[in-house]
Design an enzyme around this catalytic site. Structure first.
Site, mmCIF file in Angstrom:
data_model
loop_
_atom_site.group_PDB
_atom_site.id
_atom_site.type_symbol
_atom_site.label_atom_id
_atom_site.label_comp_id
_atom_site.label_asym_id
_atom_site.label_seq_id
_atom_site.Cartn_x
_atom_site.Cartn_y
_atom_site.Cartn_z
ATOM 1 N N LYS A 121 0.840 -1.204 0.000
ATOM 2 C CA LYS A 121 0.000 0.000 0.000
ATOM 3 C C LYS A 121 0.879 1.260 0.000
ATOM 4 O O LYS A 121 0.668 2.176 -0.785
ATOM 5 C CB LYS A 121 -0.922 -0.005 1.234
ATOM 6 N N ASP A 139 -6.595 1.173 0.931
ATOM 7 C CA ASP A 139 -6.553 1.368 2.381
ATOM 8 C C ASP A 139 -7.930 1.039 2.972
ATOM 9 O O ASP A 139 -8.811 0.499 2.284
ATOM 10 C CB ASP A 139 -6.118 2.808 2.724
#
Ligand code: SF4
Length: 214
Positions: A121, A139
């Site tokens: 991420k 997220d």
């Protein structure tokens, strides 16, 4: 589940509501942006922005941070969750940048994820924001809203969600879609009190329709 066309239309609707969606983390260099993204794990961007001015002023480049003691870095970031681990990651990340990358933030997913404290991420966010490399970082907001809107399945993992979004959205939309979905999750489709009654996606959203009725 929403098909490709419906997904593109839904993200475009979000873009109309948040035309200026972008990263809310403050940073003055790629290195500092990388540090800010590492610090933002399980912390709000606002809390990160409060501590980074002093941190960045003290450690202007990887070489200066690579030589720091953990306790010294902890002092700068102690108002952020998991600060002890994060202090260790920041220093180790700076050390690897110095030894393996001549002090320069690399531009590929595999190189970025080789850095301590940098998961997929974080790497995706850096690739998109620092280098304009098309990527979709998934997220908590992106996970929640894609599930509510049934763009993905209820049990899909962040990795699977990333793959589905990359298939359903054209590459040219990826970076902006990522920021837009985060704004959507922060300011419209929030975890506890999504503003469904006035949501322009209510007609397409079964979750919203159930919430409005109850
Ligand atoms: Fe989120 Fe509600 Fe809009 Fe659905 S209708 S996208 S749950 S705010």
């Amino acid at each position: 589940m929403m098909n490709k066309k419906q997904t593109i239309a839904a993200v475009q609707t979000m873009m109309e509501e948040f035309p200026d969606a972008k990263s809310e983390l403050n940073a003055d260099s790629n290195f500092h942006f990388l540090l800010a993204v590492i610090l933002s794990a399980q912390a709000t961007d606002k809390s990160v922005n409060k501590v980074t001015p002093a941190l960045f002023e003290r450690y202007i480049d990887p070489a200066s941070l690579a030589q720091a003691e953990s306790s010294e870095v902890e002092d700068y970031i102690k108002n952020i969750g998991l600060y002890k681990n994060k202090a260790r990651y920041l220093i180790a990340c700076a050390q690897k940048l110095v030894t393996d990358f001549s002090g320069v933030v690399p531009q590929t997913l595999s190189e970025l994820t080789s850095l301590p404290g940098v998961g997929r991420k974080t790497a995706d966010v850096v690739l998109g924001d620092c280098f304009g490399v098309p990527s979709i970082a998934v997220d908590t907001h992106v996970t929640r809203i894609t599930k509510r809107l049934r763009i993905v399945g209820p049990k899909d993992t962040p990795r699977k969600i990333e793959d589905i979004l990359m298939k359903k959205l054209p590459q040219s939309m990826w970076i902006r879609a990522h920021h837009t979905m985060i704004f959507w999750g922060r300011y419209r489709c929030t975890a506890r009190k999504p503003r469904c009654a006035t949501c322009p996606l209510l007609k397409q959203c079964r979750e919203g329709q159930m919430r409005v009725k109850s």
